[in-house]
Design a protein around this motif. Structure first.
Motif, PDB file in Angstrom:
ATOM      1  N   ASP A 159     -44.512  54.635  39.909  1.00 57.78           N
ATOM      2  CA  ASP A 159     -43.530  53.560  40.097  1.00 57.78           C
ATOM      3  C   ASP A 159     -44.204  52.260  40.520  1.00 57.78           C
ATOM      4  OD1 ASP A 159     -41.444  55.425  39.658  1.00 57.78           O
ATOM      5  OD2 ASP A 159     -41.617  56.079  41.736  1.00 57.78           O
ATOM      6  N   LEU A 160     -45.247  52.370  41.335  1.00 55.68           N
ATOM      7  CA  LEU A 160     -45.969  51.179  41.796  1.00 55.68           C
ATOM      8  C   LEU A 160     -46.650  50.478  40.635  1.00 55.68           C
ATOM      9  CD1 LEU A 160     -47.007  49.382  44.093  1.00 55.68           C
ATOM     10  CD2 LEU A 160     -48.922  50.982  44.372  1.00 55.68           C
ATOM     11  N   MET A 161     -47.298  51.246  39.759  1.00 54.21           N
ATOM     12  CA  MET A 161     -47.940  50.655  38.585  1.00 54.21           C
ATOM     13  C   MET A 161     -46.908  49.986  37.673  1.00 54.21           C
ATOM     14  SD  MET A 161     -51.211  51.184  38.857  1.00 54.21           S
ATOM     15  CE  MET A 161     -50.945  50.896  40.614  1.00 54.21           C
ATOM     16  N   ASP A 162     -45.747  50.635  37.536  1.00 55.62           N
ATOM     17  CA  ASP A 162     -44.675  50.088  36.713  1.00 55.62           C
ATOM     18  C   ASP A 162     -44.143  48.785  37.311  1.00 55.62           C
ATOM     19  OD1 ASP A 162     -42.628  50.380  34.528  1.00 55.62           O
ATOM     20  OD2 ASP A 162     -41.301  50.421  36.255  1.00 55.62           O
ATOM     21  N   TYR A 163     -44.009  48.750  38.640  1.00 56.87           N
ATOM     22  CA  TYR A 163     -43.511  47.543  39.307  1.00 56.87           C
ATOM     23  C   TYR A 163     -44.477  46.377  39.140  1.00 56.87           C
ATOM     24  CZ  TYR A 163     -42.373  44.220  42.967  1.00 56.87           C
ATOM     25  OH  TYR A 163     -42.093  43.049  43.647  1.00 56.87           O
TER      26      TYR A 163
END
Length: 463
Positions: A392-396
């Motif tokens: 999720d962090l990479m996506d954000y």
């Protein structure tokens, strides 16, 4: 070292199908339906269609025309026009690099579900904890991720014409037929729940297509608008270097006006059909409550729907996940192609050498992301109010932070530094009139920058 050889598309249709393959991905088949379901169905659709014809058209035109006029990939395209703006190319290069760390992981999840339904184990996939137990296991996610990545790497390794273009020509027509087939089947569904309430696919279609203005407020309307903008942004593969790269492969005699319209039509048509395919089916078996499941719609809610269909549900589930796998593969190919093409120019190396090195690097990165659900597990609050694990962090960082910022800077660069006429000239160099040039000039200078600033501030948690 073997001298780098630049590839190219052999035909206009090859370019359109390849670009459409990039645009038509998991975002269309997974993200679009659940956003439409939670944002009032028809109201979301209406806003989305207006944005496609204005906002999306502007961003897509900018990227493709930049690529064809400079004949360079995103890493060097901006700097070749204005050296002081070279930083924007480097920022653009970061986006596919970050997305590539996790896209193959999601592709691996989809591949796993293809195997599940191929072996007739669809009932198992419908169990509540099945998806969670799969992604948190130590070995299975890594195996399927590497399998998906290997397929992606092979197509990119084969090159533009023999790899990407040939693959897209084979896959895209089949993908469209599968989506249409399942969408039509969804409309024929009928189910009576335990309380005796009967729901039909046509009723689900009405929920999807007819705007629901019940309880609408200014803040809710703004949320739907922002959701539609972010979806369009995510769906068209703009501002991440992909369309600049593909544009650089297009010949000067190709009518970009027509090609861009065809890409818009492909992308929007698939998104609309995906909603028609998923939302009526979920509504029939789960009611309006099932339509609010959000991001878990594809991996948790839909297997329950297929299970409720009985024996035919296993067949429908298999066809569905094969279709999603094709869509994910075409998008992942475009992301890796952008990275490979940039590195070929940067290091003056051959496609085969760069493809192998890039594949190894992102195989390692993808394994790390897989381990983010057990070994490297954490929960991090994000500025937009969500809580993130590693994926999720990479996506954000890539989709919610860098993409809006890059797009905002691109609009400033084209609208105010080199001026819209620079793009308009490229659109008309083939001898075809750019009929929407006044709309383009207005959007790139005034409307698009404001919209992108709003999205960026929202993602940064400013409101």
């Amino acid at each position: 070292m073997e001298k780098k050889k630049r590839g190219g598309f052999s035909s206009s249709i090859g370019f359109v199908l390849s670009a459409a393959g990039s645009a038509v991905g998991v975002g269309n088949i997974w993200r679009f339906p659940y956003l439409a379901a939670q944002d009032g169905g028809g109201l979301f659709l209406l806003i989305y269609l207006i944005l496609v014809l204005t906002f999306g058209f502007t961003l897509l035109t900018t990227d493709i025309a930049l690529g064809r006029r400079t004949k360079k990939n995103a890493l060097k395209a901006f700097g070749s026009i204005r050296p002081k703006w070279d930083f924007l190319g480097k920022m653009t290069f970061l986006v596919p690099a970050i997305i590539m760390t996790y896209y193959a992981v999601v592709g691996g999840w989809i591949t796993k579900y293809v195997l599940v339904y191929a072996t007739g184990a669809g009932q198992t996939a419908a169990q509540d904890e099945y998806f969670t137990s799969f992604i948190t296991s130590k070995a299975a996610p890594i195996f399927f991720t590497l399998l998906f990545l290997a397929l992606t790497s092979f197509v990119v390794y084969c090159g533009v014409e023999k790899g990407i273009e040939r693959f897209s020509k084979m896959v895209m027509p089949g993908l469209i037929f599968m989506i249409i087939g399942i969408a039509l089947f969804s409309l024929t569904l009928r189910h009576t729940d335990a309380s005796g309430v009967e729901r039909t696919g046509l009723q689900g279609l009405a929920v999807y297509m007819i705007p629901d203005l019940t309880g609408i407020t200014i803040s809710r309307f703004l949320k739907i608008l922002l959701d539609a903008m972010s979806q369009l942004f995510f769906s068209l593969s703009v501002s991440m270097g992909i369309m600049i790269t593909y544009g650089s492969y297009v010949k000067k005699d190709v009518n970009l006006n027509r090609s861009i319209s065809q890409i818009e039509l492909f992308d929007t048509g698939v998104a609309l059909l995906a909603g028609m395919m998923i939302i009526p089916a979920v509504y029939v078996f789960s009611g309006t409550e099932g339509m609010t499941s959000g991001a878990s719609l594809m991996f948790v809610s839909l297997p329950k729907v297929f299970s409720a269909m009985g024996g035919i549900g296993t067949i429908i589930g298999f066809v569905f996940f094969v279709m999603v796998a094709f869509a994910a593969l075409t998008s992942c190919i475009s992301i890796m192609e952008t990275l490979v093409a940039n590195c070929m120019e940067l290091f003056h190396a051959s496609r085969k050498t760069v493809s192998l090195i890039v594949s190894v690097i992102f195989a390692v990165a993808s394994v790390v992301i897989c381990m983010g659900y057990h070994v490297f597990y954490f929960e991090l609050p994000l500025p937009n109010g969500q809580t993130a694990q590693l994926l999720d962090l990479m996506d954000y960082i890539s989709n919610s932070f860098l993409l809006p910022l890059i797009c905002l800077l691109t609009c400033v660069f084209v609208g105010w530094v080199i001026k819209p006429q620079w793009i308009i000239e490229e659109m008309e160099i083939s001898g075809h009139t750019f009929r929407r040039k006044k709309l383009y000039a207005f959007m790139i200078r005034y409307v698009a920058p404001i919209l992108m600033l709003i999205i960026f501030l929202q993602s940064a948690g400013c409101f």
